[in-house]
Design an enzyme around this catalytic site. Structure first.
Site, short mmCIF file in Angstrom:
data_model
loop_
_atom_site.label_atom_id
_atom_site.label_comp_id
_atom_site.label_asym_id
_atom_site.label_seq_id
_atom_site.Cartn_x
_atom_site.Cartn_y
_atom_site.Cartn_z
N LYS A 176 0.87 -1.18 0.00
CA LYS A 176 0.00 0.00 0.00
C LYS A 176 0.90 1.22 0.00
CE LYS A 176 -4.51 0.58 0.23
NZ LYS A 176 -5.50 -0.44 -0.17
N1 GLU Z 1 -7.08 -0.18 -3.42
C1 GLU Z 1 -7.83 -1.37 -3.71
C2 GLU Z 1 -7.90 -2.26 -2.49
O1 GLU Z 1 -7.78 -1.82 -1.38
C3 GLU Z 1 -7.33 -2.08 -4.95
C4 GLU Z 1 -5.92 -2.54 -4.90
C5 GLU Z 1 -5.43 -3.07 -6.24
O2 GLU Z 1 -6.21 -3.21 -7.15
O3 GLU Z 1 -4.22 -3.33 -6.33
O4 GLU Z 1 -8.16 -3.43 -2.59
#
Ligand code: GLU
Length: 423
Positions: free
Chosen positions: A112
């Site tokens: 993240k």
């Molecule tokens: N931000 C989204 C999540 O929390 C998608 C993450 C992604 O597609 O890599 O799952």
């Protein structure tokens, strides 16, 4: 045993929640000595993001990228532009991505990232410069085989385009697989924009049926009307659910007979908020939506909205976590005692990263699938994950969250053990 952070006493600290969930899952598994390995991110990068503002002044923003685990493949996860971004939050969100990817069996570890800023206070040009500098600072750790960002709170397909372009220009050639959630015109996947919502609704309908609640005419509320909540509300209404209340960061609207969600979406497009929608009553306190008499509650905004202070007031029969970490561990216990079925985030909102995976596969092969192909494959994966979580919960006599965590942590731990420790 790892050192506890001083903040670990706080119910609402997402990292406390994430570590507690990991500890609970490990207590069910025969994996001695794995807590530190799985609680500690493999890599954390903090960068300055100096920004030239439109007025010529320079502001130094802070950005992070945390790669929590790499045992099952490259790191994968969103980038958040939000004033609430801080390292512990990013660590927790990265850990949740690891479990999410493992649970739906896609070959990634979790990551993240984020920049601490309120995007509403910056022009489009400024946000472009932030996205480009952040990407450029992270060049050494990003890449289609290393770490693949995606949109999250405060970022969108435009930000992903700027990130992809910055990475590609620095590499000297176009690298479509370096980010997902790109526009379809630029190597994005059909179906990606609504994928998280589609997955949320898939498991929400399965959870209602599991509870013996008829979908048609059931009553739901959706907290958050952004990337996840908006399409979730639309798709729920399409499935025959009465969406009786919706909120955003500015307020909430309520209509006991069910909102016209399409008209509400048009109102939000025109005004920027659900507030003032003519087809509903305003709610004095937006949070009151959490405490309505409902069959289904979908928290689809931020972490810790259902917590030790308010969990006893939740009356929904089923809570489906569209957001990451909306229920704190203390709230989880209260909801379990009250017989509420909680469908955990790592299952409920996994549709987004599933279609991110499809986007990455398509980009790497330079071969594009039809929208129905994407949606069918997504539905298949969500159904499989739902069934395996329910089955594990029944076998172990535990909650859906614990079952999902047990499945995910076991997969990650076994990948780690099979690879062995280097050197
Ligand atoms: N931000 C989204 C999540 O929390 C998608 C993450 C992604 O597609 O890599 O799952």
């Amino acid at each position: 045993m790892t050192t506890l952070l001083p903040t670990e006493v706080e119910d609402r600290n997402p990292l406390v929640a994430a570590r507690r969930q990991l500890r609970d899952a490990l207590a069910e598994l025969d994996l001695p000595g794995m807590f530190d390995m799985l609680a500690t991110p493999r890599r954390e990068v903090t960068v300055s993001v100096p920004l030239r503002r439109d007025d010529g002044t320079v502001e130094v923003l802070i950005g992070h990228r945390v790669q929590h685990n790499l045992s099952r493949g490259p790191a994968k996860g969103g980038v958040r532009f939000s004033p609430h971004v801080h390292l512990d939050e990013v660590r927790a969100l990265a850990m949740w991505m690891t479990w999410k990817c493992a649970l739906v069996n896609i070959p990634y570890g979790g990551a993240k990232g984020g920049v601490t800023l309120d995007p509403r206070n910056y022009s489009r040009g400024e946000l472009q410069r932030v996205a480009r500098r952040y990407t450029s600072e992270l060049m050494p750790v990003l890449g289609p085989a290393t770490d693949i960002p995606a949109p999250d709170i405060g970022t969108d397909e435009q930000v992903m385009s700027w990130m992809m372009d910055t990475y590609s220009v620095n590499r000297g050639h176009t690298v479509l697989g370096v980010v997902t959630g790109k526009p379809v015109a630029l190597g994005g996947s059909l179906g990606r924009a609504s994928a998280t919502s589609r997955g949320v609704v898939h498991v929400a309908l399965a959870a209602l049926r599991h509870r013996g609640v008829a979908v048609a005419g059931s009553r739901a509320a959706v907290q958050g009307f952004g990337k996840v909540g908006r399409d979730a509300a639309l798709l729920l209404a399409e499935a025959g659910v009465q969406v009786v209340a919706v909120s955003d960061q500015y307020g909430a609207v309520h209509h006991p007979a069910g909102l016209d969600v399409t008209a509400l979406a048009a109102h939000v497009d025109a005004t920027g908020s659900v507030v003032g929608f003519a087809g509903a009553d305003p709610m004095d306190d937006g949070d009151d939506l959490l405490f309505l008499d409902l069959d289904l509650l979908v928290p689809a905004a931020v972490e810790a909205v259902i917590n030790a202070d308010n969990a006893h007031r939740v009356r929904a029969s089923v809570v489906v976590e569209g957001a990451n970490g909306p229920t704190t561990p203390a709230a989880d216990e209260v909801l379990a005692d009250n017989g509420t079925l909680v469908v955990p985030d790592i299952l409920a909102n996994a549709g987004g990263v599933v279609v991110s995976y499809f986007e990455w596969v398509q980009a790497n092969q330079a071969y594009w699938w039809s929208e129905s192909d994407v949606n069918n494959r997504l539905a298949e994966r969500m159904q499989l994950a739902w069934e395996s979580v329910v089955e594990t919960a029944e076998q172990r006599g535990t909650s859906l969250r614990r079952a999902a965590m047990v499945l995910a942590v076991d997969r990650v731990a076994n990948a780690h053990l099979a690879r062995g420790l280097y050197p």
